[in-house]
Enzyme design. Structure first.
Site, PDB file in Angstrom:
ATOM      1  CG  HIS A 272      -2.110   0.869   1.081  1.00  0.00           C
ATOM      2  ND1 HIS A 272      -1.878   2.261   1.502  1.00  0.00           N
ATOM      3  CD2 HIS A 272      -3.277   0.713   0.785  1.00  0.00           C
ATOM      4  CE1 HIS A 272      -2.896   2.916   1.198  1.00  0.00           C
ATOM      5  NE2 HIS A 272      -3.811   1.894   0.681  1.00  0.00           N
ATOM      6  CG  ASP A 330      -8.311  -4.180  -2.935  1.00  0.00           C
ATOM      7  OD1 ASP A 330      -7.664  -3.359  -3.273  1.00  0.00           O
ATOM      8  OD2 ASP A 330      -9.659  -4.271  -2.965  1.00  0.00           O
TER       9      ASP A 330
HETATM   10  C1  SDX Z   1      -5.915   0.161  -3.024  1.00  0.00           C
HETATM   11  O1  SDX Z   1      -4.070   4.474  -2.005  1.00  0.00           O
HETATM   12  C2  SDX Z   1      -5.049   4.085  -1.454  1.00  0.00           C
HETATM   13  O2  SDX Z   1      -5.795   4.316  -0.517  1.00  0.00           O
HETATM   14  C3  SDX Z   1      -5.810   2.873  -2.154  1.00  0.00           C
HETATM   15  C4  SDX Z   1      -6.954   1.914  -1.505  1.00  0.00           C
HETATM   16  C5  SDX Z   1      -8.058   2.738  -1.241  1.00  0.00           C
HETATM   17  O3  SDX Z   1      -8.935   2.241  -0.302  1.00  0.00           O
HETATM   18  O4  SDX Z   1      -8.534   3.756  -2.233  1.00  0.00           O
HETATM   19  O5  SDX Z   1      -6.508   1.708  -0.261  1.00  0.00           O
HETATM   20  C6  SDX Z   1      -7.193   0.596  -2.355  1.00  0.00           C
HETATM   21  O6  SDX Z   1      -5.904   0.422  -4.250  1.00  0.00           O
HETATM   22  C7  SDX Z   1      -5.553  -0.712  -2.208  1.00  0.00           C
HETATM   23  C8  SDX Z   1      -4.106  -1.512  -3.079  1.00  0.00           C
HETATM   24  C9  SDX Z   1      -4.636  -2.609  -4.124  1.00  0.00           C
HETATM   25  N1  SDX Z   1      -3.564  -2.897  -4.972  1.00  0.00           N
HETATM   26  C10 SDX Z   1      -2.886  -4.059  -4.953  1.00  0.00           C
HETATM   27  O7  SDX Z   1      -3.085  -4.913  -4.143  1.00  0.00           O
HETATM   28  C11 SDX Z   1      -1.858  -4.252  -6.079  1.00  0.00           C
HETATM   29  C12 SDX Z   1      -0.676  -4.948  -5.399  1.00  0.00           C
HETATM   30  N2  SDX Z   1      -0.050  -3.807  -4.556  1.00  0.00           N
HETATM   31  C13 SDX Z   1       1.167  -3.031  -5.239  1.00  0.00           C
HETATM   32  O8  SDX Z   1       0.979  -2.893  -6.887  1.00  0.00           O
HETATM   33  C14 SDX Z   1       1.562  -1.814  -4.518  1.00  0.00           C
HETATM   34  O9  SDX Z   1       1.861  -2.252  -3.391  1.00  0.00           O
HETATM   35  C15 SDX Z   1       0.686  -0.575  -4.495  1.00  0.00           C
HETATM   36  C16 SDX Z   1       0.326  -0.246  -5.911  1.00  0.00           C
HETATM   37  C17 SDX Z   1      -0.473  -0.936  -3.983  1.00  0.00           C
HETATM   38  C18 SDX Z   1       1.538   0.529  -4.069  1.00  0.00           C
HETATM   39  O10 SDX Z   1       2.674   0.858  -4.795  1.00  0.00           O
HETATM   40  P1  SDX Z   1       3.625   1.950  -4.529  1.00  0.00           P
HETATM   41  O11 SDX Z   1       3.339   2.464  -3.097  1.00  0.00           O
HETATM   42  O12 SDX Z   1       3.994   2.601  -5.635  1.00  0.00           O
HETATM   43  O13 SDX Z   1       4.951   0.990  -3.973  1.00  0.00           O
HETATM   44  P2  SDX Z   1       5.852   0.257  -5.069  1.00  0.00           P
HETATM   45  O14 SDX Z   1       5.069  -0.287  -6.353  1.00  0.00           O
HETATM   46  O15 SDX Z   1       7.130   1.427  -5.588  1.00  0.00           O
HETATM   47  O16 SDX Z   1       6.659  -1.023  -4.520  1.00  0.00           O
HETATM   48  C19 SDX Z   1       7.703  -0.747  -3.561  1.00  0.00           C
HETATM   49  C20 SDX Z   1       8.357  -2.056  -3.521  1.00  0.00           C
HETATM   50  C21 SDX Z   1       8.969  -2.467  -4.866  1.00  0.00           C
HETATM   51  O17 SDX Z   1      10.111  -2.976  -4.868  1.00  0.00           O
HETATM   52  P3  SDX Z   1      11.340  -2.464  -5.085  1.00  0.00           P
HETATM   53  O18 SDX Z   1      11.404  -1.904  -6.550  1.00  0.00           O
HETATM   54  O19 SDX Z   1      11.676  -1.224  -3.994  1.00  0.00           O
HETATM   55  O20 SDX Z   1      12.468  -3.486  -4.994  1.00  0.00           O
HETATM   56  O21 SDX Z   1       7.701  -2.920  -3.193  1.00  0.00           O
HETATM   57  C22 SDX Z   1       7.489  -3.951  -4.124  1.00  0.00           C
HETATM   58  C23 SDX Z   1       7.886  -3.146  -5.632  1.00  0.00           C
HETATM   59  O22 SDX Z   1       8.061  -4.005  -6.346  1.00  0.00           O
HETATM   60  N3  SDX Z   1       5.976  -4.401  -4.073  1.00  0.00           N
HETATM   61  C24 SDX Z   1       5.722  -5.540  -4.236  1.00  0.00           C
HETATM   62  C25 SDX Z   1       4.367  -5.367  -4.189  1.00  0.00           C
HETATM   63  N4  SDX Z   1       3.902  -4.393  -3.869  1.00  0.00           N
HETATM   64  C26 SDX Z   1       4.789  -3.496  -3.783  1.00  0.00           C
HETATM   65  N5  SDX Z   1       6.201  -6.805  -4.665  1.00  0.00           N
HETATM   66  C27 SDX Z   1       5.408  -7.882  -4.683  1.00  0.00           C
HETATM   67  N6  SDX Z   1       3.954  -7.949  -4.567  1.00  0.00           N
HETATM   68  C28 SDX Z   1       3.366  -6.619  -4.432  1.00  0.00           C
HETATM   69  N7  SDX Z   1       2.205  -6.675  -4.015  1.00  0.00           N
END
Ligand code: SDX
Length: 394
Positions: A272, A330
């Site tokens: 998140h 989710d």
């Molecule tokens: C919602 O913003 C809100 O409030 C949203 C929400 C709401 O109520 O409106 O809470 C609802 O959207 C919840 C999130 C639902 N999405 C998912 O579950 C999709 C999977 N999660 C990710 O795609 C990610 O965690 C996000 C999109 C939720 C957040 O992305 P960020 O903050 O931009 O973080 P990032 O993508 O830069 O990740 C940071 C690191 C990365 O690794 P490095 O490059 O540092 O090595 O964490 C890793 C990412 O690769 N990472 C994951 C991961 N999420 C982040 N690796 C594996 N699996 C994951 N799910």
């Protein structure tokens, strides 16, 4: 930083507005609507009461709640011309595409809703219409996709029961409302109702800042929510759990895939932007999932077992720990939706139904605060000045 612009991709460190609606603390895992902790509202309140709280800023008296829910009941029907629009969509159209189109189409049935100078009474009516008609439109979308007869709303049912009736009843038989299902849906909608400046809410505010209508702004928000990284993740989670089950249930294989930078697979429902601790909503939904499955005799759900194993594996794995990746809203919600009989492609529509009061409250606050049109700058990285060349010289 060049000159006067600070680049902040994804607005990770940008406060886009001031708001008095929702407070969340990502480190502590705190979420409050108008100051009330989500844990108390999920246990004690109703979705329409929470909608009133978010939109008008205070918990309603009994008279205020009766008036609000009575108004909504009176506006649940949609114009019969809306039935014709369904026939125009290709059969494979995703319900979120249909929902955003039909919500925008409300501007055609209520042209005055496009005016930027609405009186308070007109604003109130637009809000009531949207809250009242979205469940009908959502249920009709599902029934139309299934080729089932459409169900008209019932004025003798409350918001959640009415939605379930429109979704799952058939004119050929009596439909029994299950109080366990109604209570679970009520809790899920409350937990999704607002979440400060998330992607879809920021979209609603940005579109609304151009003096676009509430219906047009919410239609845009629905499309942002559809994104698999945002609200679309609840559908992705279930599809991921089903893929893991079909693959033999080896969760460690999928944990390794999620860690592999060369593998596009992400553990959907994990991570998140703001919560660097357990998402407080996920905690509540996880307990509710257990309770609902028990109550419905589905406690042996293989998907719940896989989800729990996946969660345990991730919470003890260095990759997830150092990146502070925890289950988000989710991760477990789809397990409940599935137990309630909601089809997977309707999961994100359920998220939109829950988030609607938040979008409305945030749009209304932006308008009342007379916020300027949103227009961010950029850092230019393109070509320096150059002269036009005729095609013969290229
Ligand atoms: C919602 O913003 C809100 O409030 C949203 C929400 C709401 O109520 O409106 O809470 C609802 O959207 C919840 C999130 C639902 N999405 C998912 O579950 C999709 C999977 N999660 C990710 O795609 C990610 O965690 C996000 C999109 C939720 C957040 O992305 P960020 O903050 O931009 O973080 P990032 O993508 O830069 O990740 C940071 C690191 C990365 O690794 P490095 O490059 O540092 O090595 O964490 C890793 C990412 O690769 N990472 C994951 C991961 N999420 C982040 N690796 C594996 N699996 C994951 N799910």
């Amino acid at each position: 930083q060049t000159g006067y612009v600070t680049l902040d991709s994804g607005y990770k460190n940008t406060g886009a507005t001031k708001s008095a609606i929702t407070f969340l603390d990502g480190e502590e895992g705190i979420l409050r609507y108008r100051g009330y902790p989500i844990e108390q509202l999920a246990e004690k309140s109703s979705f329409l009461e929470v909608a009133y709280l978010l939109i008008y800023g205070a918990l309603p008296t009994q008279a205020e709640l009766d008036h609000f829910s009575g108004q909504i009941t009176k506006h649940t029907l949609v114009h019969e011309d809306m039935r014709k629009i369904f026939d125009g969509f290709p059969s494979a159209t995703h319900p979120m595409a249909i929902l955003s189109s039909l919500i925008c189409a409300l501007t055609g049935f209520y042209p005055q809703s496009v005016s930027p100078d609405l009186s308070p009474e007109e604003m109130e009516l637009n809000i009531i219409r949207l809250l009242a008609k979205m469940p009908t439109i959502a249920a009709w979308t599902y029934k139309n996709n299934m080729g089932h007869p459409l169900n008209y709303p019932r004025n003798d049912m409350d918001y959640c029961a009415n939605f379930l009736y429109m979704m799952f009843s058939f004119p050929t038989e009596k439909y029994e409302i299950n109080p366990v299902v109604v209570s679970a849906l009520n809790k899920l909608l409350i937990l999704h109702a607002d979440h400060e400046q998330n992607c879809s809410t920021s979209t609603v505010r940005l579109v609304g800042s151009a003096n676009a209508s509430l219906y047009g702004s919410v239609s845009a928000g629905i499309n942002a929510l559809w994104g698999p990284l945002h609200g679309g993740a609840n559908q992705e989670v279930i599809e991921m759990l089903e893929a893991i089950e079909a693959d033999g249930g080896d969760t460690s294989k999928f944990i390794n895939k999620a860690k592999d930078k060369n593998d596009p697979f992400r553990l959907m429902g994990f991570g998140h932007r703001v919560y660097k601790n357990f998402d407080p909503r996920a905690k509540i939904i996880k307990v509710a999932a257990d309770e609902v499955l028990q109550a419905l005799g589905m406690q042996d759900s293989p998907l719940l077992k896989i989800a729990q194993e996946l969660e345990q594996a991730a919470l003890t794995d260095q990759y997830f720990i150092e990146r502070k990746l925890y289950p988000n809203v989710d991760f477990y919600s789809g397990i409940i939706y599935k137990a309630l009989g909601i089809p997977t492609e309707m999961f994100t529509v359920m998220f939109a139904l829950g988030r609607l009061p938040g979008w409305i409250a945030q749009w209304k606050e932006m308008r009342e605060n007379k916020e300027p049109i949103g227009r961010p700058r950029q850092i230019y990285t393109g070509e320096l000045e150059r002269d036009y060349q005729g095609i013969e010289a290229r």
